[in-house]
Motif scaffolding. Structure first.
Motif, mmCIF file in Angstrom:
data_model
loop_
_atom_site.group_PDB
_atom_site.id
_atom_site.type_symbol
_atom_site.label_atom_id
_atom_site.label_comp_id
_atom_site.label_asym_id
_atom_site.label_seq_id
_atom_site.Cartn_x
_atom_site.Cartn_y
_atom_site.Cartn_z
ATOM 1 N N HIS A 196 0.660 -1.063 0.029
ATOM 2 C CA HIS A 196 0.328 0.288 0.124
ATOM 3 C C HIS A 196 0.595 1.473 0.220
ATOM 4 O O HIS A 196 0.324 2.578 -0.607
ATOM 5 C CB HIS A 196 -1.001 -0.174 0.986
ATOM 6 C CG HIS A 196 -1.827 -1.209 0.938
ATOM 7 N ND1 HIS A 196 -2.357 -1.112 0.035
ATOM 8 C CD2 HIS A 196 -2.818 -1.523 2.331
ATOM 9 C CE1 HIS A 196 -3.132 -2.470 0.544
ATOM 10 N NE2 HIS A 196 -3.529 -2.491 1.733
ATOM 11 N N PHE A 197 2.109 1.346 0.977
ATOM 12 C CA PHE A 197 3.004 2.548 0.476
ATOM 13 C C PHE A 197 3.693 2.594 -1.051
ATOM 14 O O PHE A 197 3.422 4.175 -0.702
ATOM 15 C CB PHE A 197 4.183 2.120 1.237
ATOM 16 C CG PHE A 197 4.987 3.837 1.824
ATOM 17 C CD1 PHE A 197 4.496 4.216 3.149
ATOM 18 C CD2 PHE A 197 5.636 3.789 1.345
ATOM 19 C CE1 PHE A 197 5.152 5.314 3.534
ATOM 20 C CE2 PHE A 197 6.705 4.649 1.013
ATOM 21 C CZ PHE A 197 6.624 5.394 2.379
ATOM 22 N N ILE A 198 3.824 1.731 -1.170
ATOM 23 C CA ILE A 198 4.094 2.048 -3.045
ATOM 24 C C ILE A 198 3.015 2.332 -3.397
ATOM 25 O O ILE A 198 3.283 3.114 -4.510
ATOM 26 C CB ILE A 198 5.289 0.463 -2.817
ATOM 27 C CG1 ILE A 198 5.917 -0.178 -1.984
ATOM 28 C CG2 ILE A 198 5.668 0.591 -4.573
ATOM 29 C CD1 ILE A 198 6.760 -1.652 -2.627
ATOM 30 N N GLY A 199 1.964 1.769 -3.559
ATOM 31 C CA GLY A 199 1.012 2.128 -4.027
ATOM 32 C C GLY A 199 0.644 3.526 -4.133
ATOM 33 O O GLY A 199 0.667 4.368 -5.315
ATOM 34 N N GLY A 200 0.403 4.181 -2.393
ATOM 35 C CA GLY A 200 0.779 5.055 -2.533
ATOM 36 C C GLY A 200 1.870 6.249 -3.296
ATOM 37 O O GLY A 200 0.684 7.883 -4.144
ATOM 38 N N LEU A 201 3.089 6.063 -2.911
ATOM 39 C CA LEU A 201 4.062 6.474 -4.050
ATOM 40 C C LEU A 201 3.956 6.332 -5.084
ATOM 41 O O LEU A 201 4.289 8.068 -5.821
ATOM 42 C CB LEU A 201 5.300 6.206 -3.891
ATOM 43 C CG LEU A 201 5.662 6.362 -2.327
ATOM 44 C CD1 LEU A 201 7.522 5.419 -1.736
ATOM 45 C CD2 LEU A 201 6.466 7.460 -1.833
ATOM 46 N N CYS A 203 2.630 10.751 0.443
ATOM 47 C CA CYS A 203 1.998 9.675 -0.827
ATOM 48 C C CYS A 203 2.025 8.556 -0.049
ATOM 49 O O CYS A 203 0.858 7.860 -0.299
ATOM 50 C CB CYS A 203 2.916 10.244 -1.624
ATOM 51 S SG CYS A 203 2.834 11.562 -2.771
ATOM 52 N N GLY A 204 2.655 7.965 0.884
ATOM 53 C CA GLY A 204 2.848 6.833 1.103
ATOM 54 C C GLY A 204 1.787 6.596 2.330
ATOM 55 O O GLY A 204 1.006 5.450 2.822
ATOM 56 N N TYR A 205 1.115 7.837 2.877
ATOM 57 C CA TYR A 205 -0.291 7.834 3.986
ATOM 58 C C TYR A 205 -1.341 7.525 3.424
ATOM 59 O O TYR A 205 -2.016 6.985 3.623
ATOM 60 C CB TYR A 205 0.366 9.015 5.228
ATOM 61 C CG TYR A 205 -0.775 9.045 5.967
ATOM 62 C CD1 TYR A 205 -1.154 9.331 7.037
ATOM 63 C CD2 TYR A 205 -2.683 10.362 5.445
ATOM 64 C CE1 TYR A 205 -2.325 9.456 7.630
ATOM 65 C CE2 TYR A 205 -3.684 10.013 5.847
ATOM 66 C CZ TYR A 205 -3.080 9.596 7.595
ATOM 67 O OH TYR A 205 -4.383 9.968 8.765
ATOM 68 N N LEU A 206 -1.519 8.380 2.215
ATOM 69 C CA LEU A 206 -2.996 8.193 1.155
ATOM 70 C C LEU A 206 -2.216 6.302 0.587
ATOM 71 O O LEU A 206 -3.441 5.834 0.939
ATOM 72 C CB LEU A 206 -2.499 9.005 0.463
ATOM 73 C CG LEU A 206 -2.344 10.738 1.080
ATOM 74 C CD1 LEU A 206 -2.611 11.499 -0.537
ATOM 75 C CD2 LEU A 206 -4.325 11.312 1.260
ATOM 76 N N GLY A 207 -1.024 5.944 0.329
ATOM 77 C CA GLY A 207 -1.462 4.550 0.135
ATOM 78 C C GLY A 207 -2.172 3.836 1.651
ATOM 79 O O GLY A 207 -2.866 2.071 0.981
ATOM 80 N N LEU A 208 -1.211 4.175 2.407
ATOM 81 C CA LEU A 208 -1.770 2.978 3.529
ATOM 82 C C LEU A 208 -3.203 3.033 3.811
ATOM 83 O O LEU A 208 -3.820 1.934 3.811
ATOM 84 C CB LEU A 208 -0.806 2.840 4.496
ATOM 85 C CG LEU A 208 0.705 3.214 4.794
ATOM 86 C CD1 LEU A 208 1.416 3.671 5.667
ATOM 87 C CD2 LEU A 208 1.007 1.546 4.810
#
Length: 452
Positions: A290-295, A370-375
């Protein structure tokens, strides 16, 4: 004053041992990352709990002009209340007397954090992680060039002269001989860092002529951003002692690689202390993906923060050690998002997009946002990239204007970073970009003057 001095961090106490403190520099980072503030006698600092600066320091462009970013009260240059964070007290070892620097936080007259102060922006993002029970951990890498003194903007930037009497040689990545060429400057960098209590994880020669990289140990995002903020000043001062300049421009020399601020991220569960990117058996978790997806999903809209100037976009060139897309892969330096080799406890994600010209508070805040949004949105990344990512197409903005367009529409990022910060930042960067567009370049005069 002695009671106050007893509360200083250990490195500052050691620096002042047996000496009389003369002056304290009360500083704060503006949007570009320039230290603003005032110097006061130590005796006066000991008696003051705060000082004032106008909020307009955050409306100033990199050229010294002013953007029309004031709020509904109009351009009245309201005073901010700046309070010292004494945990940041550190030496200014290049000064002629015994001086300390102290980073301050900015508040309004109601004692609320100024929302467009870069350190406050990062603190806001970190608090969002804490509210979820997470502790973000980062490790920045700083790349920069040592170049010959350049006081004529019309003249191209050249590598500095090494101790051998020859200009710094290009394409000697990881060469110890190349590092030795800059030995006197590096010695001062180490000495200054030690006096300030900073731990350098290593210095290496990078791929450019006179290009070095300093790695810092992982830790708290605000503390590490403070260190990068301090380091940029420290390195510049060390270079000036040896008749050269240190530059953190993203692309100072046309045919050389650019300079990045790679950011390594991991996230700890506050209660257990475990890395949430690794499961009980050591495997990669949903949170990792999810973190990678947010980036991948949000970095394009945030690029105007990580690449804040027109020069920043000259760094994203194929085959010159900078990413051109947001593919992710394990142990692959051609992708914009890299997962370094590590054990489960140290599993981390490296963002290779940010330029060294970005404000460290804002660059780290944007990456974490960005990572927070993905998480929190449970976003999934694209399939892991295989092979050379330079063979593919770019998927990040190529010019500042395009990046600003995306940033201004990025409402989800605005909510994480703070809507008022997003408003002010966009206005200031538009003013800079509009000013740049009025400049006629040497390329235009050379190729268009008589040919079109």
């Amino acid at each position: 004053m002695s009671a106050w001095l007893d509360t200083l961090p250990d490195a500052a106490k050691t620096y002042l041992e047996g000496r009389r403190l003369d002056e304290v520099e009360c500083i704060i980072s503006d949007l570009p990352g320039i230290a603003r503030g005032k110097a006061v006698p130590a005796s006066k600092f000991a008696k003051q709990d705060y000082f004032h600066l106008p909020d307009s320091i955050f409306y100033q462009t990199i050229t010294g002009d002013w953007a029309e970013a004031a709020d509904d009260d109009g351009w009245i240059e309201k005073d901010m209340i700046l309070k010292p964070d004494m945990s940041t007290a550190t030496a200014a070892p290049w000064t002629g007397d015994w001086t300390l620097q102290v980073i301050h936080d900015a508040y309004d007259r109601d004692h609320k954090p100024i929302p467009f102060s870069p350190r406050n922006v990062l603190k806001r993002v970190v608090q969002l992680y804490h509210d979820k029970g997470w502790q973000p951990v980062v490790a920045p890498e700083m790349e920069f060039f040592l170049v010959a003194r350049n006081i004529d903007p019309a003249r191209e930037i050249e590598p500095m002269m090494g101790r051998s009497g020859r200009p710094a040689a290009a394409r000697q990545a990881y060469s110890m001989t190349a590092v030795d060429e800059f030995g006197p400057v590096i010695d001062d960098i180490y000495d200054f860092a030690e006096a300030q209590g900073f731990e350098i994880d290593g210095i290496t020669q990078e791929g450019g002529a006179g290009q070095l990289e300093i790695n810092l140990r992982h830790g708290d995002p605000v503390k590490l951003a403070d260190e990068v903020f301090y380091f940029k000043r420290l390195i510049r001062e060390a270079a000036l002692r040896h008749d050269c300049f240190a530059t953190f421009m993203a692309k100072p020399i046309a045919d050389e690689p650019g300079s990045a601020m790679h950011i390594h991220h991991s996230i700890l569960d506050i209660e257990s202390g475990e890395n949430i990117f690794s499961g009980p058996q050591g495997g990669e978790t949903d949170a990792f993906y999810h973190f990678i997806g947010g980036l991948q999903n949000h970095l394009p809209a945030g690029l105007a923060v990580m690449a804040p100037y027109v020069n920043s976009y000259r760094r994203y060139v194929k085959e010159q050690a900078a990413p051109i897309n947001l593919e992710w892969a394990r142990d692959n330096r051609t992708t914009g998002i890299r997962v370094p080799l590590s054990g489960p406890e140290a599993r981390r994600v490296e963002n290779r997009i940010a330029g060294m010209d970005c404000n460290p508070y804002l660059g780290i805040a944007l990456s974490l946002a960005c990572g927070y949004l993905g998480l929190t949105r449970e976003e999934r990344p694209r399939k892991q990239f295989k092979g050379d990512a330079y063979a593919g197409d770019g998927d990040i903005p190529q010019v500042m204007g395009q990046a600003l367009d995306l940033f201004e529409e990025a409402s989800a990022l605005h909510e994480v970073l703070g809507p008022e910060f997003a408003r002010v930042y966009s206005i200031v960067k538009r003013a800079e970009y509009d000013e740049f567009l009025q400049v006629i370049s040497p390329w235009e005069r050379e190729h268009l003057l008589l040919n079109v």
